[in-house]
Design a protein around this motif. Structure first.
Motif, PDB file in Angstrom:
ATOM      1  N   LYS A  45       2.161   1.968  -3.359  1.00  0.00           N
ATOM      2  CA  LYS A  45       1.123   2.550  -4.219  1.00  0.00           C
ATOM      3  C   LYS A  45       0.971   4.047  -3.944  1.00  0.00           C
ATOM      4  O   LYS A  45       0.794   4.843  -4.866  1.00  0.00           O
ATOM      5  CB  LYS A  45      -0.214   1.838  -3.979  1.00  0.00           C
ATOM      6  N   GLU A  97      -9.107   8.052  -9.570  1.00  0.00           N
ATOM      7  CA  GLU A  97      -9.537   6.645  -9.575  1.00  0.00           C
ATOM      8  C   GLU A  97      -8.563   5.778  -8.789  1.00  0.00           C
ATOM      9  O   GLU A  97      -8.969   4.913  -8.002  1.00  0.00           O
ATOM     10  CB  GLU A  97      -9.651   6.145 -11.017  1.00  0.00           C
ATOM     11  N   THR A  98      -7.269   6.026  -8.995  1.00  0.00           N
ATOM     12  CA  THR A  98      -6.247   5.276  -8.262  1.00  0.00           C
ATOM     13  C   THR A  98      -6.330   5.560  -6.770  1.00  0.00           C
ATOM     14  O   THR A  98      -6.237   4.652  -5.938  1.00  0.00           O
ATOM     15  CB  THR A  98      -4.840   5.653  -8.773  1.00  0.00           C
ATOM     16  N   ASP A 100      -8.933   6.532  -5.013  1.00  0.00           N
ATOM     17  CA  ASP A 100     -10.134   5.913  -4.441  1.00  0.00           C
ATOM     18  C   ASP A 100      -9.930   4.410  -4.242  1.00  0.00           C
ATOM     19  O   ASP A 100     -10.416   3.828  -3.262  1.00  0.00           O
ATOM     20  CB  ASP A 100     -11.342   6.158  -5.345  1.00  0.00           C
ATOM     21  N   LYS A 101      -9.198   3.791  -5.152  1.00  0.00           N
ATOM     22  CA  LYS A 101      -8.935   2.352  -5.041  1.00  0.00           C
ATOM     23  C   LYS A 101      -8.078   2.064  -3.817  1.00  0.00           C
ATOM     24  O   LYS A 101      -8.356   1.123  -3.059  1.00  0.00           O
ATOM     25  CB  LYS A 101      -8.236   1.849  -6.305  1.00  0.00           C
ATOM     26  N   ILE A 102      -7.049   2.868  -3.597  1.00  0.00           N
ATOM     27  CA  ILE A 102      -6.183   2.695  -2.429  1.00  0.00           C
ATOM     28  C   ILE A 102      -6.994   2.879  -1.151  1.00  0.00           C
ATOM     29  O   ILE A 102      -6.859   2.125  -0.186  1.00  0.00           O
ATOM     30  CB  ILE A 102      -5.004   3.687  -2.466  1.00  0.00           C
ATOM     31  N   TYR A 103      -7.867   3.891  -1.147  1.00  0.00           N
ATOM     32  CA  TYR A 103      -8.695   4.167   0.023  1.00  0.00           C
ATOM     33  C   TYR A 103      -9.638   3.001   0.323  1.00  0.00           C
ATOM     34  O   TYR A 103      -9.755   2.560   1.464  1.00  0.00           O
ATOM     35  CB  TYR A 103      -9.497   5.456  -0.205  1.00  0.00           C
ATOM     36  N   LYS A 104     -10.286   2.487  -0.705  1.00  0.00           N
ATOM     37  CA  LYS A 104     -11.266   1.411  -0.507  1.00  0.00           C
ATOM     38  C   LYS A 104     -10.622   0.107  -0.050  1.00  0.00           C
ATOM     39  O   LYS A 104     -11.233  -0.683   0.672  1.00  0.00           O
ATOM     40  CB  LYS A 104     -12.059   1.187  -1.788  1.00  0.00           C
ATOM     41  N   GLU A 105      -9.364  -0.114  -0.450  1.00  0.00           N
ATOM     42  CA  GLU A 105      -8.673  -1.350  -0.054  1.00  0.00           C
ATOM     43  C   GLU A 105      -8.391  -1.381   1.449  1.00  0.00           C
ATOM     44  O   GLU A 105      -8.396  -2.444   2.064  1.00  0.00           O
ATOM     45  CB  GLU A 105      -7.363  -1.488  -0.835  1.00  0.00           C
ATOM     46  N   GLN A 109       0.829  -1.203   0.000  1.00  0.00           N
ATOM     47  CA  GLN A 109       0.000   0.000   0.000  1.00  0.00           C
ATOM     48  C   GLN A 109       0.866   1.257   0.000  1.00  0.00           C
ATOM     49  O   GLN A 109       0.578   2.228  -0.689  1.00  0.00           O
ATOM     50  CB  GLN A 109      -0.911   0.005   1.231  1.00  0.00           C
TER      51      GLN A 109
END
Length: 232
Positions: free
Chosen positions: A55, A76-77, A79-84, A52
């Motif tokens: 990233k 978009e990237t 938000d993906k890191i946040y959601k993970e 993480q």
């Protein structure tokens, strides 16, 4: 291992079991399983954390190399890191990056939205959460959401951030034309910085802008007077 050696170890184990009881043996085995399970969990989470972090670093690098429309390209990237892992330090760092990118292009609503995602993070780092709240208050100030900004600052309770929070309050009161409240907030921040012997020239200028001349024990006279004298 020889047959004799194996038989000897078996006899020793039987003797140990007879002496201390089978329940103790079971307890030791459970403890060992728990230990190795915990060790595995730690290693697994360390690896995930490192991934993480990598990233987030890549996101920051991309933001620096594409300053023009970095926000649109990276949202978009991010938000993906946040959601993970929404309650991780990496999630907070990601949203801080996105908030700065939004703030730099004067999209204060987008900055507020990014920071609100992690405003109440359960991450085990209170300082990082306070940084989020301070940045959030300034994004709200930029939108003239004065009461919301003051409410956000009320949640900054760590003494280490008191001076910064009080200075932010002063800035909000100045924007609201509440000079007396601004004086009190700036003075509180000043006292805290004097006690901690931290950098305070900018705050001195802010105090003087609302009519308060403060004496700095490490500076012979107010910074503005010194600047005027130097230009004569």
């Amino acid at each position: 291992m020889s047959a004799v050696g194996g038989d000897e170890q078996l006899e020793n184990l039987k003797s140990f079991t007879k002496k201390y009881g089978s329940s103790m043996i079971t307890g030791i085995l459970i403890a060992l399983i728990a230990f190795f399970g915990w060790e595995y969990w730690q290693k697994k989470n360390l690896a995930a954390s490192q991934m993480q972090t990598a990233k987030v670093q890549q996101l920051m690098d991309d933001a620096n190399t594409n300053p023009g429309d970095a926000y649109g390209k990276l949202i978009e990237t991010a938000d993906k890191i946040y959601k993970e892992a929404p309650d991780s330090a990496q999630a907070i760092q990601t949203q801080l990056v996105m908030a700065k990118l939004a703030y730099d292009k004067q999209d204060y609503a987008a900055a507020e939205k990014a920071l609100k995602k992690v405003e109440n993070s359960k991450v085990d780092d209170a300082g990082l959460v306070h940084v989020v709240k301070l940045r959030l208050a300034y994004s709200q100030l930029a939108q003239k959401k004065y009461d919301a900004a003051l409410k956000t600052l009320d949640a900054v309770t760590d003494p280490a951030f008191k001076a910064t929070a009080d200075e932010a309050r002063g800035d909000i009161y100045v924007a609201k034309n509440e000079t007396e409240n601004a004086k009190k907030a700036y003075q509180s921040a000043w006292d805290a910085l004097i006690e901690r012997k931290e950098e305070r020239q900018i705050l001195q200028i802010k105090l003087e802008s609302v009519g308060v001349l403060v004496e700095d024990p490490e500076i012979e006279r107010p910074i503005i007077d010194t600047a005027v004298e130097a230009t004569e």
